[in-house]
Design a protein around this motif. Structure first.
Motif, PDB file in Angstrom:
ATOM      1  N   ARG A 173       0.831  -1.206   0.000  1.00 47.81           N
ATOM      2  CA  ARG A 173       0.000   0.000   0.000  1.00 47.81           C
ATOM      3  C   ARG A 173       0.871   1.263   0.000  1.00 47.81           C
ATOM      4  N   LYS A 174       1.947   1.255   0.798  1.00 45.37           N
ATOM      5  CA  LYS A 174       2.842   2.418   0.841  1.00 45.37           C
ATOM      6  C   LYS A 174       3.534   2.634  -0.502  1.00 45.37           C
ATOM      7  N   MET A 175       3.972   1.541  -1.124  1.00 48.29           N
ATOM      8  CA  MET A 175       4.611   1.651  -2.438  1.00 48.29           C
ATOM      9  C   MET A 175       3.640   2.210  -3.473  1.00 48.29           C
ATOM     10  N   LEU A 176       2.372   1.774  -3.418  1.00 45.77           N
ATOM     11  CA  LEU A 176       1.373   2.261  -4.371  1.00 45.77           C
ATOM     12  C   LEU A 176       1.104   3.745  -4.159  1.00 45.77           C
ATOM     13  N   LYS A 178       3.158   5.935  -2.899  1.00 45.43           N
ATOM     14  CA  LYS A 178       4.348   6.678  -3.334  1.00 45.43           C
ATOM     15  C   LYS A 178       4.364   6.832  -4.849  1.00 45.43           C
ATOM     16  N   LYS A 179       4.062   5.732  -5.544  1.00 44.20           N
ATOM     17  CA  LYS A 179       4.061   5.772  -7.004  1.00 44.20           C
ATOM     18  C   LYS A 179       2.976   6.704  -7.524  1.00 44.20           C
ATOM     19  N   THR A 180       1.812   6.678  -6.887  1.00 45.65           N
ATOM     20  CA  THR A 180       0.716   7.556  -7.295  1.00 45.65           C
ATOM     21  C   THR A 180       1.088   9.022  -7.107  1.00 45.65           C
ATOM     22  N   GLY A 181       1.751   9.339  -5.976  1.00 45.05           N
ATOM     23  CA  GLY A 181       2.172  10.721  -5.735  1.00 45.05           C
ATOM     24  C   GLY A 181       3.169  11.211  -6.762  1.00 45.05           C
ATOM     25  N   VAL A 182       4.095  10.349  -7.160  1.00 40.99           N
ATOM     26  CA  VAL A 182       5.093  10.743  -8.172  1.00 40.99           C
ATOM     27  C   VAL A 182       4.428  11.020  -9.507  1.00 40.99           C
ATOM     28  N   ILE A 183       3.468  10.174  -9.896  1.00 45.33           N
ATOM     29  CA  ILE A 183       2.799  10.351 -11.192  1.00 45.33           C
ATOM     30  C   ILE A 183       1.943  11.613 -11.188  1.00 45.33           C
ATOM     31  N   LEU A 184       1.229  11.862 -10.080  1.00 45.27           N
ATOM     32  CA  LEU A 184       0.415  13.076 -10.000  1.00 45.27           C
ATOM     33  C   LEU A 184       1.271  14.330 -10.026  1.00 45.27           C
ATOM     34  N   GLY A 217      -0.521   6.300 -16.395  1.00 47.28           N
ATOM     35  CA  GLY A 217       0.651   6.121 -15.539  1.00 47.28           C
ATOM     36  C   GLY A 217       0.444   5.077 -14.474  1.00 47.28           C
ATOM     37  N   LEU A 218      -0.787   5.014 -13.953  1.00 47.02           N
ATOM     38  CA  LEU A 218      -1.090   4.029 -12.906  1.00 47.02           C
ATOM     39  C   LEU A 218      -1.410   2.670 -13.481  1.00 47.02           C
ATOM     40  N   GLY A 219      -1.562   2.577 -14.774  1.00 48.61           N
ATOM     41  CA  GLY A 219      -1.918   1.294 -15.376  1.00 48.61           C
ATOM     42  C   GLY A 219      -3.377   0.962 -15.242  1.00 48.61           C
TER      43      GLY A 219
END
Length: 283
Positions: A173-176, A178-184, A217-219
């Motif tokens: 959940r934390k990795m997801l 983090k990835k979402t924040g970078v893409i946004l 970006g999120l797939g």
């Protein structure tokens, strides 16, 4: 009754295959008591009899500790020892210095990584194995072999592990996030003035494009696009005009025109032979 037993065995094998990853050919770990039961009741060949129970090809295993125990039992178990020596030897670190039941428990510990079916006549060993999560148990009753049904503990473990796989862990959940924040952050416009202009002119279009970029970006996929079948026209071959052959007009019309024009088709003339007249001779 025979069909009911076969159905139960098939269900048990399917349970271990689906929930714990058992694969063919199945590995069967046999202890000395089970091998001795096979020899006494003349269940031969053993691999074929076990294969019929599991409805799949099998490979039989034993351990060094089991072989040493059969050897210590003397002549009464000499035939069982000879049969056990024909099996493959599973790896154990005891070098024949441990009891057979303790050795088997050590081999199948840590969630039975080798995916062994354990075949034994020892009731105490079978009771201990039932408390472990993923160990199928076999035993013999005279010349008939049986596969025990999964215990309540094994079914509960399978259910809990399935529910655990359905939910993401805290680390995932934390990795997801983090990835979402970078893409946004990467899709966010640099200047606020630019955002106001977009909102004034093509606000809806810009928001839609931004949403698509984030989803890409999120797939995340949009709603499934179904191909709409186009309306098909008539068969082009059925629309062709009927071909005319040679005579455009029917024969009746042709005859009518001939009669009106007073023309007559002359057929083949028949030649007539005339007899020549001979002169009369007067005597």
């Amino acid at each position: 009754m025979k069909h009911t037993k076969q159905r139960r065995r098939r269900k048990a094998v399917t349970f271990y295959t689906a929930c714990y990853g058992f694969r063919k050919p199945f590995k069967v770990l046999c202890d000395g008591t089970f091998v001795h039961n096979l020899v006494v009741h003349r269940v031969d060949p053993a691999d074929r009899a076990i294969s019929n129970i599991l409805s799949a090809p099998v490979k039989l295993f034993t351990t060094r500790c089991v072989l040493e125990e059969l050897k210590r039992l003397g002549r009464s178990h000499s035939e069982a020892l000879a049969t056990a020596r024909s099996f493959a030897v599973a790896r154990c670190d005891h070098e024949g210095k441990t009891k057979a039941d303790s050795c088997i428990l050590e081999v199948v510990k840590e969630n039975n990584r080798e995916h062994f079916f354990v075949a034994t006549q020892d009731a105490d060993l079978r009771r201990k194995l039932k408390e472990m999560p993923c160990i199928p148990i076999m035993f013999g009753l005279r010349n008939v072999l049986f596969l025990e049904q999964p215990s309540a503990a094994q079914r509960k473990y399978a259910k809990d592990s399935e529910e655990e796989r359905l939910h993401i862990s805290e680390e995932e959940r934390k990795m997801l996030e983090k990835k979402t924040g970078v893409i946004l952050a990467s899709t966010k416009p640099k200047h606020s003035d630019e955002e106001e202009d977009l909102a004034g002119q093509d606000g809806y279009k810009a928001v839609a494009e931004k949403t698509q970029a984030v989803k890409k970006g999120l797939g995340v996929k949009d709603k499934p696009q179904f191909k709409r079948k186009k309306a098909k026209g008539p068969n082009p071959l059925s629309c062709l005009k009927k071909k005319t052959h040679g005579n455009e007009k029917p024969t009746s019309e042709k005859e009518k025109e001939v009669n009106e024009g007073h023309t007559r088709s002359r057929g083949r003339k028949r030649k007539r032979l005339r007899k020549s007249k001979k002169p009369l001779v007067m005597d």
